[in-house]
Design a protein around this motif. Sequence first.
Motif, PDB file in Angstrom:
ATOM      1  N   THR A 123       0.820  -1.206   0.000  1.00 21.40           N
ATOM      2  CA  THR A 123       0.000   0.000   0.000  1.00 21.40           C
ATOM      3  C   THR A 123       0.859   1.263   0.000  1.00 21.40           C
ATOM      4  OG1 THR A 123      -1.686  -1.209   1.224  1.00 21.40           O
ATOM      5  CG2 THR A 123      -1.863   1.181   1.201  1.00 21.40           C
ATOM      6  N   VAL A 124       1.880   1.305   0.816  1.00 18.11           N
ATOM      7  CA  VAL A 124       2.739   2.493   0.895  1.00 18.11           C
ATOM      8  C   VAL A 124       3.420   2.744  -0.447  1.00 18.11           C
ATOM      9  CG1 VAL A 124       4.748   3.491   2.047  1.00 18.11           C
ATOM     10  CG2 VAL A 124       3.097   2.177   3.353  1.00 18.11           C
ATOM     11  N   TYR A 125       3.873   1.680  -1.100  1.00 19.98           N
ATOM     12  CA  TYR A 125       4.537   1.837  -2.388  1.00 19.98           C
ATOM     13  C   TYR A 125       3.545   2.308  -3.455  1.00 19.98           C
ATOM     14  CZ  TYR A 125       8.167  -0.674   0.035  1.00 19.98           C
ATOM     15  OH  TYR A 125       9.111  -1.041   0.950  1.00 19.98           O
ATOM     16  N   ASP A 126       2.328   1.805  -3.401  1.00 21.92           N
ATOM     17  CA  ASP A 126       1.295   2.263  -4.336  1.00 21.92           C
ATOM     18  C   ASP A 126       1.029   3.750  -4.157  1.00 21.92           C
ATOM     19  OD1 ASP A 126       1.039  -0.254  -5.413  1.00 21.92           O
ATOM     20  OD2 ASP A 126      -0.714  -0.780  -4.194  1.00 21.92           O
ATOM     21  N   GLU A 127       1.000   4.216  -2.900  1.00 15.45           N
ATOM     22  CA  GLU A 127       0.790   5.639  -2.636  1.00 15.45           C
ATOM     23  C   GLU A 127       1.945   6.478  -3.180  1.00 15.45           C
ATOM     24  OE1 GLU A 127       0.214   5.885   1.576  1.00 15.45           O
ATOM     25  OE2 GLU A 127      -1.719   4.834   1.475  1.00 15.45           O
ATOM     26  N   LEU A 128       3.173   5.993  -3.007  1.00 18.24           N
ATOM     27  CA  LEU A 128       4.328   6.712  -3.538  1.00 18.24           C
ATOM     28  C   LEU A 128       4.277   6.797  -5.058  1.00 18.24           C
ATOM     29  CD1 LEU A 128       7.243   5.361  -1.329  1.00 18.24           C
ATOM     30  CD2 LEU A 128       6.323   7.684  -1.350  1.00 18.24           C
ATOM     31  N   ALA A 170       1.617   6.728  -6.929  1.00 18.36           N
ATOM     32  CA  ALA A 170       0.533   7.641  -7.292  1.00 18.36           C
ATOM     33  C   ALA A 170       0.998   9.089  -7.150  1.00 18.36           C
ATOM     34  CB  ALA A 170      -0.691   7.379  -6.424  1.00 18.36           C
ATOM     35  N   ARG A 171       1.771   9.375  -6.105  1.00 12.38           N
ATOM     36  CA  ARG A 171       2.275  10.735  -5.911  1.00 12.38           C
ATOM     37  C   ARG A 171       3.260  11.120  -7.002  1.00 12.38           C
ATOM     38  NH1 ARG A 171       3.954  11.140   0.286  1.00 12.38           N
ATOM     39  NH2 ARG A 171       5.664  12.202  -0.721  1.00 12.38           N
ATOM     40  N   ARG A 172       4.019  10.172  -7.503  1.00 14.28           N
ATOM     41  CA  ARG A 172       4.973  10.474  -8.581  1.00 14.28           C
ATOM     42  C   ARG A 172       4.244  10.836  -9.861  1.00 14.28           C
ATOM     43  NH1 ARG A 172       9.846   6.499  -9.367  1.00 14.28           N
ATOM     44  NH2 ARG A 172      10.403   8.195 -10.728  1.00 14.28           N
ATOM     45  N   ASP A 231       1.306  12.356 -10.028  1.00 10.85           N
ATOM     46  CA  ASP A 231       0.586  13.614  -9.836  1.00 10.85           C
ATOM     47  C   ASP A 231       1.608  14.733  -9.620  1.00 10.85           C
ATOM     48  OD1 ASP A 231      -1.113  15.662  -9.291  1.00 10.85           O
ATOM     49  OD2 ASP A 231      -1.934  14.799  -7.438  1.00 10.85           O
ATOM     50  N   THR A 269       1.667  16.768  -6.196  1.00 13.43           N
ATOM     51  CA  THR A 269       2.129  16.166  -4.943  1.00 13.43           C
ATOM     52  C   THR A 269       3.467  15.454  -5.097  1.00 13.43           C
ATOM     53  OG1 THR A 269       0.909  14.136  -5.398  1.00 13.43           O
ATOM     54  CG2 THR A 269      -0.214  15.832  -4.092  1.00 13.43           C
TER      55      THR A 269
END
Length: 57
Positions: free
Chosen positions: A30-35, A37-39, A41, A44
């Motif tokens: 999950t944390v890697y997926d969030e990272l 996604a931020r890359r 966008d 962010t």
Amino acid sequence: MVSLTERRLTHLDTTMAALPTDQRPLPTVTVYDELLARRRDPDTAIPVPCPQAGEVS
């Protein structure tokens, strides 16, 4: 003479029974997926400095 590894592999039921069960939660990505996604966008994204001409990174 039987090696310790061979003994452990042939008597797996007794070897594994002696180990305690692992109580840790299963790992998630999950944390890697969030990272990631931020890359994607630009609002962010965490800026990464690019080396200038002649600089060694």
